[in-house]
Write an enzyme that holds these catalytic residues in place. Structure first.
Site, PDB file in Angstrom:
ATOM      1  N   ASN A   1      29.765   3.642  11.662  1.00 29.99           N
ATOM      2  CA  ASN A   1      30.858   2.671  11.715  1.00 29.99           C
ATOM      3  C   ASN A   1      31.729   3.061  12.898  1.00 29.99           C
ATOM      4  O   ASN A   1      32.486   4.024  12.833  1.00 29.99           O
ATOM      5  CB  ASN A   1      31.652   2.691  10.403  1.00 29.99           C
ATOM      6  CG  ASN A   1      32.787   1.666  10.399  1.00 29.99           C
ATOM      7  OD1 ASN A   1      33.471   1.487  11.394  1.00 29.99           O
ATOM      8  ND2 ASN A   1      32.990   1.015   9.266  1.00 29.99           N
TER       9      ASN A   1
ATOM     10  N   GLU B   1      31.361  -2.565  12.065  1.00 28.35           N
ATOM     11  CA  GLU B   1      32.756  -2.813  12.429  1.00 28.35           C
ATOM     12  C   GLU B   1      32.928  -2.849  13.952  1.00 28.35           C
ATOM     13  O   GLU B   1      33.733  -2.119  14.528  1.00 28.35           O
ATOM     14  CB  GLU B   1      33.687  -1.776  11.783  1.00 28.35           C
ATOM     15  CG  GLU B   1      35.064  -2.331  11.529  1.00 28.35           C
ATOM     16  CD  GLU B   1      35.948  -1.441  10.662  1.00 28.35           C
ATOM     17  OE1 GLU B   1      37.133  -1.756  10.556  1.00 28.35           O
ATOM     18  OE2 GLU B   1      35.452  -0.448  10.093  1.00 28.35           O
TER      19      GLU B   1
ATOM     20  N   ASP C   1      27.577   1.122   6.350  1.00 25.79           N
ATOM     21  CA  ASP C   1      28.795   1.475   5.641  1.00 25.79           C
ATOM     22  C   ASP C   1      28.814   0.647   4.364  1.00 25.79           C
ATOM     23  O   ASP C   1      29.098  -0.540   4.384  1.00 25.79           O
ATOM     24  CB  ASP C   1      30.011   1.171   6.524  1.00 25.79           C
ATOM     25  CG  ASP C   1      31.336   1.443   5.825  1.00 25.79           C
ATOM     26  OD1 ASP C   1      31.314   1.834   4.643  1.00 25.79           O
ATOM     27  OD2 ASP C   1      32.386   1.244   6.466  1.00 25.79           O
TER      28      ASP C   1
ATOM     29  N   ASN D   1      30.810   1.158   1.774  1.00 23.78           N
ATOM     30  CA  ASN D   1      32.131   1.114   1.160  1.00 23.78           C
ATOM     31  C   ASN D   1      32.066   1.361  -0.352  1.00 23.78           C
ATOM     32  O   ASN D   1      32.782   0.733  -1.136  1.00 23.78           O
ATOM     33  CB  ASN D   1      32.828  -0.214   1.464  1.00 23.78           C
ATOM     34  CG  ASN D   1      33.670  -0.138   2.732  1.00 23.78           C
ATOM     35  OD1 ASN D   1      34.393   0.826   2.950  1.00 23.78           O
ATOM     36  ND2 ASN D   1      33.565  -1.153   3.577  1.00 23.78           N
TER      37      ASN D   1
ATOM     38  N   ASP E   1      28.820   6.190   3.847  1.00 20.97           N
ATOM     39  CA  ASP E   1      27.788   5.716   4.775  1.00 20.97           C
ATOM     40  C   ASP E   1      26.431   6.201   4.253  1.00 20.97           C
ATOM     41  O   ASP E   1      26.195   7.407   4.141  1.00 20.97           O
ATOM     42  CB  ASP E   1      28.046   6.245   6.184  1.00 20.97           C
ATOM     43  CG  ASP E   1      29.425   5.840   6.684  1.00 20.97           C
ATOM     44  OD1 ASP E   1      29.543   4.726   7.205  1.00 20.97           O
ATOM     45  OD2 ASP E   1      30.377   6.632   6.517  1.00 20.97           O
TER      46      ASP E   1
ATOM     47  N   ASP F   1      37.083   6.732  12.187  1.00 19.25           N
ATOM     48  CA  ASP F   1      37.309   7.531  10.987  1.00 19.25           C
ATOM     49  C   ASP F   1      36.002   7.859  10.270  1.00 19.25           C
ATOM     50  O   ASP F   1      36.010   8.537   9.242  1.00 19.25           O
ATOM     51  CB  ASP F   1      38.306   6.863  10.040  1.00 19.25           C
ATOM     52  CG  ASP F   1      38.103   5.363   9.910  1.00 19.25           C
ATOM     53  OD1 ASP F   1      37.080   4.854  10.419  1.00 19.25           O
ATOM     54  OD2 ASP F   1      38.968   4.686   9.325  1.00 19.25           O
ATOM     55  N   HIS F   2      34.873   7.398  10.813  1.00 17.77           N
ATOM     56  CA  HIS F   2      33.550   7.736  10.307  1.00 17.77           C
ATOM     57  C   HIS F   2      32.845   8.668  11.287  1.00 17.77           C
ATOM     58  O   HIS F   2      33.168   8.692  12.483  1.00 17.77           O
ATOM     59  CB  HIS F   2      32.672   6.490  10.164  1.00 17.77           C
ATOM     60  CG  HIS F   2      33.161   5.501   9.151  1.00 17.77           C
ATOM     61  ND1 HIS F   2      32.511   5.262   7.962  1.00 17.77           N
ATOM     62  CD2 HIS F   2      34.231   4.658   9.177  1.00 17.77           C
ATOM     63  CE1 HIS F   2      33.154   4.321   7.288  1.00 17.77           C
ATOM     64  NE2 HIS F   2      34.198   3.947   7.998  1.00 17.77           N
TER      65      HIS F   2
END
Length: 308
Positions: free
Chosen positions: A7, A34, A147, A149, A218, A247-248
């Site tokens: 991501n 993203e 991802d 989530n 992930d 942030d991944h």
């Protein structure tokens, strides 16, 4: 063959970081999520100069997914998750690369919950379940990477207490993720790492990265045809430690040659792989691992070889 999911949290904003990662780690396939870029703004030229062919499904400001292939051109199979013609969010794309079906997905976050965003998440997961069944039954080697989530269990998060109301940990989200595993898909990272804690996401708040207060959201799911080829898995944590990072961190698997899967093509081997996958995933869900000790600084990379 190395297949990764990342991501990127803004493909143009973090293009230098993406190119550096591609140069250093050289994944054969990279699934990006993203993108936050419309179709025409995807940096295809820069990615081509880095040695990667690409297909992408963009969207202005939000969402967006892409599949990159090193020294090759991904052959697009489909884009957009089937089942809802009114869904215009760019979250799903499929391609054939190197004899493998690669599915790249960016599952809805679902917050705040309860509410329409969480309802959309659950409906999206129900549609994904139907598509996943199609691919699991296809007889082709398939990986569904992205991802998701979803934090599958409490052992996939540094401390679940402060996240109990988050959509990523809700029983409905976890139950739908487990339904994928019950189809026979194998969570490759968990399969390789066993009960050891491993994270792929650290948000930007409260020094979560510095404290290694992470989540595992992930995932790379393998069907029965592809599971016998699994050799290793890891997380390129050094990417998260760079300046202005996503942030991944990129999460990846390593596969052995296709000929190793030939024997697995027989019905007994296929059933055995499916049984092994179910046993491993159920064990990971039911068993409660001991709390991992706090580390002063996270290591730059997490890698483990597959057993066997």
């Amino acid at each position: 063959m190395k297949i990764a999911t990342f991501n990127i949290n803004g493909v143009n904003t973090r293009l230098p970081a993406l190119l550096e990662w591609l140069r250093r780690e050289q994944p054969d396939v990279a699934c990006l999520q993203e993108l936050k870029a419309p179709e025409e703004a995807f940096p295809s030229q820069a990615i081509a100069e880095a040695g990667y062919g690409a297909i992408w499904h963009g969207q202005k400001s939000w969402n967006g997914v892409a599949i990159l292939a090193r020294d090759a051109e991904p052959v697009e199979i489909g884009r957009g998750l089937p089942g809802d013609p009114d869904d215009v969010q760019s979250r799903y794309i499929e391609a054939a690369v190197g004899g493998i079906v690669v599915v790249c997905l960016y599952l809805p976050n679902g917050n705040p919950q309860p509410g329409p965003k969480f309802d959309y998440k659950l409906a999206w997961m129900d549609r994904l379940h139907q598509r996943a069944q199609h691919w699991f039954d296809s007889g082709q080697p398939v990986v569904m990477a992205g991802d998701y989530n979803v934090v599958p269990t409490d052992e996939d998060i540094y401390n679940p207490k402060s996240w109990r109301k988050d959509a990523l940990l809700q029983p409905e989200s976890r139950e739908r993720y487990q339904r994928l595993l019950d189809q026979g898909w194998t969570d490759a990272v968990r399969h390789v790492f066993g009960e050891e804690r491993v994270y792929t996401f650290w948000d930007y708040f409260r020094q979560h990265w510095e404290r290694n207060a992470g989540l595992r959201i992930d995932h790379l799911l393998l069907n029965a045809e592809l599971l016998p080829r699994l050799r290793a898995a890891g997380v390129d944590r050094w990417v998260r430690g760079q300046v202005k990072p996503s942030d991944h961190a990129p999460t990846w698997i390593e596969l052995g040659p296709a000929k190793a899967a030939k024997k697995a093509g027989s019905k007994p081997a296929k059933k055995s792989a499916k049984k092994t996958a179910k046993k491993a995933t159920k064990k990971a869900v039911k068993k409660v691992a001991k709390k991992a000790p706090k580390k002063a600084a996270p290591p730059p990379k997490r890698t483990r070889r597959a057993a066997g």
